[in-house]
Design an enzyme around this catalytic site. Sequence first.
Site, PDB file in Angstrom:
ATOM      1  N   LYS A  35      37.845  41.904  40.575  1.00 52.30           N
ATOM      2  CA  LYS A  35      38.915  40.987  40.176  1.00 52.30           C
ATOM      3  C   LYS A  35      40.296  41.509  40.567  1.00 52.30           C
ATOM      4  O   LYS A  35      41.290  41.244  39.879  1.00 52.30           O
ATOM      5  CB  LYS A  35      38.865  40.744  38.669  1.00 52.30           C
ATOM      6  N   ASN A  76      33.743  33.830  33.424  1.00 57.90           N
ATOM      7  CA  ASN A  76      33.131  32.878  32.497  1.00 57.90           C
ATOM      8  C   ASN A  76      32.129  31.947  33.170  1.00 57.90           C
ATOM      9  O   ASN A  76      31.031  31.718  32.647  1.00 57.90           O
ATOM     10  CB  ASN A  76      34.234  32.053  31.819  1.00 57.90           C
ATOM     11  N   PRO A  92      40.444  32.611  38.010  1.00 61.83           N
ATOM     12  CA  PRO A  92      39.850  33.137  39.232  1.00 61.83           C
ATOM     13  C   PRO A  92      38.946  34.340  38.942  1.00 61.83           C
ATOM     14  O   PRO A  92      39.297  35.215  38.154  1.00 61.83           O
ATOM     15  CB  PRO A  92      41.067  33.546  40.074  1.00 61.83           C
ATOM     16  N   GLU A  93      37.771  34.353  39.564  1.00 62.32           N
ATOM     17  CA  GLU A  93      36.826  35.445  39.386  1.00 62.32           C
ATOM     18  C   GLU A  93      36.625  36.149  40.715  1.00 62.32           C
ATOM     19  O   GLU A  93      37.353  35.885  41.681  1.00 62.32           O
ATOM     20  CB  GLU A  93      35.525  34.902  38.795  1.00 62.32           C
TER      21      GLU A  93
END
Length: 417
Positions: A54, A183, A2-3
């Site tokens: 985050k 990512n 999760p971002e």
Amino acid sequence: MPEGPELHLASLYVNKMCDGVVFTGPVRKSEVSKSPDVPFTCEAYRITAASRGKEVKLTLTPVKSDAPKQRVKAGQAALPMDIVFRFGMSGYFRFTSEDEVPKHAHLRFHSKEKPCRVLSFVDTRRFGSWQPNGTWQPVRGPCIMFDYKSFRENVVSHLSDRAFDRPICEVLLNQKYFNGIGNYLRAEILYRLNIPPFVPARTALEGLGSEDVYESDKHVKQEIEHSKTSDTTKRKVVKEEMGDLLRLCHTVPLEVVHLGGKGYDPEKADYSDFKAWLKCYYVDGMKSIRDHNGRTMWFTGDPGPMAPKDSKSKKAKKRTKTDDDHDYTNKKKLTRSRSEGTAKKKEVKKEIVTNTPKKDKVVCSKEARPKRIQPAKVNRPRREISSTARSRKSSSVESTEGGLLLFSLNEKESPLS
């Protein structure tokens, strides 16, 4: 993993599901979790959520009673508590009935209603964490989505730092400057700008100011459409806007947020729109390479001058799922045909060996092996026997009642007898 967009959608999910719900009792932790206990218990409290990069923060607020001068019971919380969550690799929130609590629910908040419902923090891989009475981590920079001006100023004012000597793809994961980028976001941002992932970060960011000259209350495209500038000027403005790396670090995550629940929906887990939105990350035809931190970077074209020397670029293999994806019948048939072919070859070889004459046999049997040569016997000269001894020998032969012949010969007879 999760971002920033996923954590913000998680906070929206909590606010939506817990709106008007009153929770009660202690906050319960699973036995297997290594995160700290939450020392909070209250007869009635509410839950709200907020996100920053985050991180997600849950605020537990006790509900004031209508009864005048009602004292708080011993051990009950009188003040709000903030719990800061970091999702790790697989964390998310889910609101279910008490009978449907997920297996990997490591922190649970129980509602006061009947039947009871539970807000759970679910983390299958247990890389996530939480901190009671926590605050936003000071080492993390401003949020890329909801604190854009501070985020931009923080990056531009620190371009001389050694951190920006590294490749741009690795600096984008530095949460001190790019809080919320992960990512898949770095791959999509660099792909849109056609920036090789392994160029120096300072080179990719040079020329950008602390203020976004294209930022306005209205959308940039709408402003250009209503302006009276020439077509050439319009194209130039759009091109410069699209070339602003810091601006895309702000706008691309917001696109994921605008996908809504289809980007983050633990109830339905429908990610079809999100997969359709991706243009580079894990897309067929793109290349991938591991950066210096071991994280996989997806890109197209040249990786850049700072690419790891010991890593090789690989194209994403296109995999089409078929109905017989897990059917190994063809493999069994192939194995069976190979074994049958091998058996036939052995039979042909055996037949050739059998029909071959002994002298032409390649494999010698036990009988065909050469015999061991025994030493020749020496014929010794026979000893002459005198007539007297010969007569004695003949007289020693006697007949018996049973018809058997008894033969006795005295080997040491005197020559004088």
